[in-house]
Write a protein that holds these residues in place. Structure first.
Motif, PDB file in Angstrom:
ATOM      1  N   ARG A  60     -39.776 -18.959  13.460  1.00 24.69           N
ATOM      2  CA  ARG A  60     -38.851 -18.552  12.389  1.00 24.69           C
ATOM      3  C   ARG A  60     -37.368 -18.879  12.693  1.00 24.69           C
ATOM      4  O   ARG A  60     -36.302 -17.977  12.496  1.00 24.69           O
ATOM      5  N   TYR A  61     -37.150 -19.737  13.439  1.00 27.73           N
ATOM      6  CA  TYR A  61     -35.958 -20.177  13.817  1.00 27.73           C
ATOM      7  C   TYR A  61     -35.204 -21.464  13.261  1.00 27.73           C
ATOM      8  O   TYR A  61     -35.802 -22.564  12.957  1.00 27.73           O
ATOM      9  N   PRO A  62     -34.374 -21.287  12.328  1.00 24.63           N
ATOM     10  CA  PRO A  62     -33.771 -22.242  11.601  1.00 24.63           C
ATOM     11  C   PRO A  62     -33.169 -23.318  12.244  1.00 24.63           C
ATOM     12  O   PRO A  62     -32.622 -24.598  11.467  1.00 24.63           O
ATOM     13  N   GLY A  63     -32.786 -23.466  13.500  1.00 20.87           N
ATOM     14  CA  GLY A  63     -32.020 -24.212  14.248  1.00 20.87           C
ATOM     15  C   GLY A  63     -30.922 -23.968  14.069  1.00 20.87           C
ATOM     16  O   GLY A  63     -30.225 -23.080  13.425  1.00 20.87           O
ATOM     17  N   GLN A  64     -29.805 -24.904  14.721  1.00 19.57           N
ATOM     18  CA  GLN A  64     -28.577 -24.617  14.640  1.00 19.57           C
ATOM     19  C   GLN A  64     -27.765 -25.222  13.244  1.00 19.57           C
ATOM     20  O   GLN A  64     -28.223 -26.288  12.874  1.00 19.57           O
ATOM     21  N   GLU A  65     -27.093 -24.273  12.611  1.00 16.50           N
ATOM     22  CA  GLU A  65     -26.789 -24.654  11.433  1.00 16.50           C
ATOM     23  C   GLU A  65     -25.160 -24.831  11.354  1.00 16.50           C
ATOM     24  O   GLU A  65     -24.568 -23.811  11.885  1.00 16.50           O
ATOM     25  N   ALA A  66     -24.663 -25.483  10.592  1.00 15.82           N
ATOM     26  CA  ALA A  66     -23.074 -25.684  10.380  1.00 15.82           C
ATOM     27  C   ALA A  66     -22.701 -24.585   9.493  1.00 15.82           C
ATOM     28  O   ALA A  66     -23.307 -24.151   8.352  1.00 15.82           O
ATOM     29  N   LEU A  67     -21.863 -23.922   9.983  1.00 17.62           N
ATOM     30  CA  LEU A  67     -21.233 -22.860   9.062  1.00 17.62           C
ATOM     31  C   LEU A  67     -19.692 -23.265   8.813  1.00 17.62           C
ATOM     32  O   LEU A  67     -19.015 -23.769   9.557  1.00 17.62           O
ATOM     33  N   TYR A  68     -19.643 -23.275   7.278  1.00 20.81           N
ATOM     34  CA  TYR A  68     -18.402 -23.458   6.795  1.00 20.81           C
ATOM     35  C   TYR A  68     -17.477 -22.362   6.541  1.00 20.81           C
ATOM     36  O   TYR A  68     -18.215 -21.453   5.454  1.00 20.81           O
ATOM     37  N   GLU A  69     -16.326 -22.169   6.839  1.00 20.35           N
ATOM     38  CA  GLU A  69     -15.613 -20.956   6.440  1.00 20.35           C
ATOM     39  C   GLU A  69     -14.132 -21.324   5.718  1.00 20.35           C
ATOM     40  O   GLU A  69     -13.643 -22.085   6.300  1.00 20.35           O
ATOM     41  N   THR A  70     -13.812 -20.727   4.728  1.00 14.78           N
ATOM     42  CA  THR A  70     -12.909 -21.007   3.894  1.00 14.78           C
ATOM     43  C   THR A  70     -11.825 -19.725   4.165  1.00 14.78           C
ATOM     44  O   THR A  70     -12.142 -18.583   3.826  1.00 14.78           O
ATOM     45  N   PRO A  71     -10.702 -19.788   5.176  1.00 16.08           N
ATOM     46  CA  PRO A  71     -10.028 -18.739   5.534  1.00 16.08           C
ATOM     47  C   PRO A  71      -9.217 -18.435   4.473  1.00 16.08           C
ATOM     48  O   PRO A  71      -8.867 -19.134   3.475  1.00 16.08           O
ATOM     49  N   ASP A  72      -9.051 -16.924   4.341  1.00 22.40           N
ATOM     50  CA  ASP A  72      -8.186 -16.379   3.438  1.00 22.40           C
ATOM     51  C   ASP A  72      -6.821 -16.459   3.886  1.00 22.40           C
ATOM     52  O   ASP A  72      -6.321 -15.719   4.418  1.00 22.40           O
ATOM     53  N   TYR A  73      -6.098 -17.384   3.379  1.00 25.22           N
ATOM     54  CA  TYR A  73      -4.809 -17.541   3.943  1.00 25.22           C
ATOM     55  C   TYR A  73      -3.663 -16.609   3.375  1.00 25.22           C
ATOM     56  O   TYR A  73      -2.658 -16.323   4.135  1.00 25.22           O
ATOM     57  N   ASP A  74      -4.064 -15.974   2.299  1.00 19.63           N
ATOM     58  CA  ASP A  74      -3.168 -14.800   1.901  1.00 19.63           C
ATOM     59  C   ASP A  74      -3.113 -13.665   2.700  1.00 19.63           C
ATOM     60  O   ASP A  74      -1.909 -13.101   3.009  1.00 19.63           O
ATOM     61  N   GLU A  75      -4.435 -13.430   3.191  1.00 16.67           N
ATOM     62  CA  GLU A  75      -4.538 -12.201   4.229  1.00 16.67           C
ATOM     63  C   GLU A  75      -3.913 -12.701   5.485  1.00 16.67           C
ATOM     64  O   GLU A  75      -3.237 -11.672   6.116  1.00 16.67           O
ATOM     65  N   ILE A  76      -3.974 -13.763   5.743  1.00 17.06           N
ATOM     66  CA  ILE A  76      -3.497 -14.114   7.146  1.00 17.06           C
ATOM     67  C   ILE A  76      -1.779 -14.067   6.866  1.00 17.06           C
ATOM     68  O   ILE A  76      -1.209 -13.586   7.753  1.00 17.06           O
ATOM     69  N   MET A  77      -1.237 -14.699   5.833  1.00 19.22           N
ATOM     70  CA  MET A  77       0.209 -14.760   5.990  1.00 19.22           C
ATOM     71  C   MET A  77       0.616 -13.194   5.637  1.00 19.22           C
ATOM     72  O   MET A  77       1.680 -12.747   6.158  1.00 19.22           O
ATOM     73  N   GLU A  78      -0.275 -12.330   4.993  1.00 20.24           N
ATOM     74  CA  GLU A  78       0.243 -10.869   4.722  1.00 20.24           C
ATOM     75  C   GLU A  78       0.579 -10.438   6.172  1.00 20.24           C
ATOM     76  O   GLU A  78       1.417  -9.567   6.450  1.00 20.24           O
ATOM     77  N   THR A  79      -0.516 -10.450   6.979  1.00 22.12           N
ATOM     78  CA  THR A  79      -0.440 -10.093   8.436  1.00 22.12           C
ATOM     79  C   THR A  79       0.759 -10.547   8.936  1.00 22.12           C
ATOM     80  O   THR A  79       1.416  -9.606   9.930  1.00 22.12           O
ATOM     81  N   ILE A  80       1.122 -11.871   9.131  1.00 23.50           N
ATOM     82  CA  ILE A  80       2.063 -12.456   9.749  1.00 23.50           C
ATOM     83  C   ILE A  80       3.466 -11.915   9.171  1.00 23.50           C
ATOM     84  O   ILE A  80       4.278 -11.593   9.994  1.00 23.50           O
TER      85      ILE A  80
END
Length: 144
Positions: free
Chosen positions: A104-124
């Motif tokens: 039950r090992y799916p193998g290596q899978e590509a994970l695509y993440e869409t960063p939340d730039y608004d959250e990043i900018m708020e922190t910065i």
């Protein structure tokens, strides 16, 4: 020097089945039963051609036929030899789709993440608006 996998089949077979024996309880094939010699290891060696010379060098230092204590023989290769052999054989084993399904090992899978730039900018922006924060430590003072 160029190596040919066929020249080492006997050694590879006993090494692979020592590292990955069959398990009847969980219906898992040994490395050779899964197709290590015919398709899995050749594919792994092609994918990791940078490791192939080290793999064949380590395999060539092992006896042709299975010794009484095969794991000791593999360990006697030292850390680098044991690593390259076990890495490629285990990696090749996981190239088999049937093995992966049973585990039950799916193998290596590509994970695509869409960063939340608004959250990043708020922190910065919070840090930038705060300004520089530091402690002025005088020279020659002892730590507390």
């Amino acid at each position: 020097m160029t190596y040919n996998i066929e020249d080492f089949q006997t050694r590879i077979a006993w090494v692979a089945d020592t590292l990955i024996p069959s398990d009847a309880k969980f219906d898992m094939p040994s490395a050779t039963e899964a197709g290590m010699l015919e398709r899995l290891l050749p594919r792994a060696l092609k994918e990791r051609d940078d490791m192939a010379p080290s793999f064949f060098e380590a395999i060539s230092r092992l006896p042709e036929t299975r010794p009484n204590d095969p794991m000791d023989a593999i360990r006697a290769l030292g850390t680098d030899g044991f690593y390259v052999i076990s890495f490629l054989i285990a990696g090749a084993y996981f190239l088999d789709e049937a093995v992966c399904r049973k585990l039950r090992y799916p193998g290596q899978e590509a994970l695509y993440e869409t960063p939340d730039y608004d959250e990043i900018m708020e922190t910065i922006e919070r840090v930038q608006s705060r300004g520089a924060v530091y402690l002025d430590v005088p020279d020659g003072s002892e730590s507390v």
